[in-house]
Design an enzyme around this catalytic site. Sequence first.
Site, PDB file in Angstrom:
ATOM      1  N   ASP A  48       1.013  -1.235   0.040  1.00 22.79           N
ATOM      2  CA  ASP A  48       0.345  -0.046  -0.053  1.00 22.79           C
ATOM      3  C   ASP A  48       0.944   1.257  -0.122  1.00 22.79           C
ATOM      4  O   ASP A  48       0.290   2.373  -0.644  1.00 22.79           O
ATOM      5  CB  ASP A  48      -1.021  -0.135   1.159  1.00 22.79           C
ATOM      6  CG  ASP A  48      -2.252   0.839   0.713  1.00 22.79           C
ATOM      7  OD1 ASP A  48      -2.666   0.726  -0.274  1.00 22.79           O
ATOM      8  OD2 ASP A  48      -2.725   1.346   1.627  1.00 22.79           O
ATOM      9  N   GLU A  89       0.183  10.918   5.238  1.00 23.51           N
ATOM     10  CA  GLU A  89      -0.037   9.247   5.223  1.00 23.51           C
ATOM     11  C   GLU A  89       1.451   8.620   4.765  1.00 23.51           C
ATOM     12  O   GLU A  89       1.469   7.482   5.340  1.00 23.51           O
ATOM     13  CB  GLU A  89      -1.149   9.116   3.991  1.00 23.51           C
ATOM     14  CG  GLU A  89      -1.830   7.833   3.885  1.00 23.51           C
ATOM     15  CD  GLU A  89      -2.873   7.970   3.304  1.00 23.51           C
ATOM     16  OE1 GLU A  89      -3.892   8.531   3.584  1.00 23.51           O
ATOM     17  OE2 GLU A  89      -3.166   6.990   2.469  1.00 23.51           O
ATOM     18  N   GLU A 141     -11.169   6.245  -2.221  1.00 30.61           N
ATOM     19  CA  GLU A 141     -11.102   6.667  -1.166  1.00 30.61           C
ATOM     20  C   GLU A 141     -12.295   5.813   0.084  1.00 30.61           C
ATOM     21  O   GLU A 141     -11.999   5.504   1.359  1.00 30.61           O
ATOM     22  CB  GLU A 141     -11.321   8.008  -0.685  1.00 30.61           C
ATOM     23  CG  GLU A 141     -10.141   9.104  -1.464  1.00 30.61           C
ATOM     24  CD  GLU A 141      -8.834   8.944  -0.482  1.00 30.61           C
ATOM     25  OE1 GLU A 141      -8.325   7.612  -0.200  1.00 30.61           O
ATOM     26  OE2 GLU A 141      -8.127   9.832  -0.362  1.00 30.61           O
ATOM     27  N   GLU A 211      -9.780  -3.006  -6.217  1.00 31.81           N
ATOM     28  CA  GLU A 211      -9.552  -2.974  -4.743  1.00 31.81           C
ATOM     29  C   GLU A 211      -9.706  -4.479  -4.177  1.00 31.81           C
ATOM     30  O   GLU A 211      -8.974  -4.805  -3.642  1.00 31.81           O
ATOM     31  CB  GLU A 211     -10.795  -2.341  -4.226  1.00 31.81           C
ATOM     32  CG  GLU A 211     -10.567  -0.690  -4.216  1.00 31.81           C
ATOM     33  CD  GLU A 211      -9.350  -0.056  -3.478  1.00 31.81           C
ATOM     34  OE1 GLU A 211      -9.044  -0.714  -2.415  1.00 31.81           O
ATOM     35  OE2 GLU A 211      -9.064   1.069  -3.573  1.00 31.81           O
TER      36      GLU A 211
END
Length: 221
Positions: A48, A89, A141, A211
């Site tokens: 990620d 992040e 998101e 995803e």
Amino acid sequence: MDDEQSPTATWQAKHRELYEQATRHSFILSIRDGTVDFSSFKRWLGQDYIFVKEFVPFVCSVLLKLQKESEINSDKEIILGGVAALSDELSWFKNEASKWGVDLCGITPFTANTEYCRFLQSFGPLDVNYTVAATAFWAIETVYQESFSFCIEGDHKTPTELLGTCQRWGNSDFGQYCKSLQEIADRCLKKAPADVVRKAEEVFVSVLKHEIEFWNMSSSE
Ligand SMILES: Cc1ncc(CN)c(N)n1
């Protein structure tokens, strides 16, 4: 009062099965019920980080497209906030990786990640429509928000070590931010021509598939 469903809500219902697979994936369920394999979590963390590095230019490209749409000024602050949050992040990933002993420099992206990053890059050219890109942004998101908020809701058994991760995307401010992105996408979609709406729906479905593949990649050996 306008009780007609918004375009994005209509798609969430129409593609319910895929949507559930993306937001209630077995990897997420294993975090919530406490059975998660920490080596899968570490794999997800490293992969990620690579994805988020590619997500930065994607969000910047949404901002650049917006620049051409002179009449929509309130969107700018929301999307710029999103760009700013990504800096934090990336620092979070570095910090988390050092806690878990994951060497971020030595990570090679897996195929599912490479393909998802390539998908993000496809939005780069300025002639790619703003409405379509904003829809992708909202969907990307929102999958994280809905997945991780589920791990900290109700009677969960999420391991203490993973609570910070789940709160990062599952907190209510991030939820509010996703709602703002949804409002942006819906407002644009309501006045978009049919071919743009069709393309945006395709992109929504593609995000869900990417995803799901990303979760599959994280949870498999
Ligand atoms: C794969 C993926 N999807 C979404 C997000 C949330 N920005 C993320 N960090 N990684």
